[in-house]
Design a protein around this motif. Sequence first.
Motif, short mmCIF file in Angstrom:
data_model
loop_
_atom_site.label_atom_id
_atom_site.label_comp_id
_atom_site.label_asym_id
_atom_site.label_seq_id
_atom_site.Cartn_x
_atom_site.Cartn_y
_atom_site.Cartn_z
N VAL A 53 0.70 -1.15 0.01
CA VAL A 53 0.13 -0.13 -0.08
C VAL A 53 0.95 1.20 0.07
O VAL A 53 0.54 2.13 -0.66
N GLU A 54 2.05 1.31 0.83
CA GLU A 54 2.72 2.49 0.95
C GLU A 54 3.46 2.59 -0.53
O GLU A 54 3.29 3.82 -1.05
N MET A 57 0.73 4.06 -3.05
CA MET A 57 0.54 5.47 -2.60
C MET A 57 1.77 6.23 -2.96
O MET A 57 1.35 7.52 -3.50
N ASP A 58 2.94 5.92 -2.81
CA ASP A 58 4.20 6.86 -3.21
C ASP A 58 4.25 6.93 -4.53
O ASP A 58 4.41 7.98 -5.06
N LEU A 60 1.57 7.09 -6.58
CA LEU A 60 0.69 8.01 -6.94
C LEU A 60 0.72 9.46 -6.34
O LEU A 60 -0.13 10.40 -6.54
N ILE A 62 0.60 10.33 -3.25
CA ILE A 62 -0.30 10.40 -2.32
C ILE A 62 0.35 10.23 -0.99
O ILE A 62 1.03 9.28 -0.66
N HIS A 63 0.12 11.42 -0.05
CA HIS A 63 0.75 11.12 1.28
C HIS A 63 -0.12 10.21 1.96
O HIS A 63 -1.29 10.43 2.35
N TYR A 64 0.70 9.20 2.65
CA TYR A 64 0.00 8.20 3.32
C TYR A 64 0.69 7.86 4.74
O TYR A 64 1.85 7.81 4.75
N ARG A 66 0.57 5.47 7.88
CA ARG A 66 0.18 4.07 8.35
C ARG A 66 -0.40 4.40 9.98
O ARG A 66 0.24 4.89 10.63
#
Length: 69
Positions: A53-54, A57-58, A60, A62-64, A66
């Motif tokens: 997932v990280e 998101m990276d 894309l 997108i700041h994610y 956990r």
Amino acid sequence: MSLPEVVGKAGCMVNPYHINEIADGFKQITENIQEYIKHIPTQLVKFDFHNSVEKFMDALEIHYKRIYN
């Protein structure tokens, strides 16, 4: 993702259409089971859901963050 990447050193690959190769694969696994077992943790980490997932998101941008481990 390809099968060699998923299997890594934690298993062996055989041609599913060749019975002798399948039999040889079973023999190889049974004779070297401890060698395969020691590589399983490395393969599991590569495909950890949270890491996937990280990375997604990276990609894309997108700041994610956990929420839990």
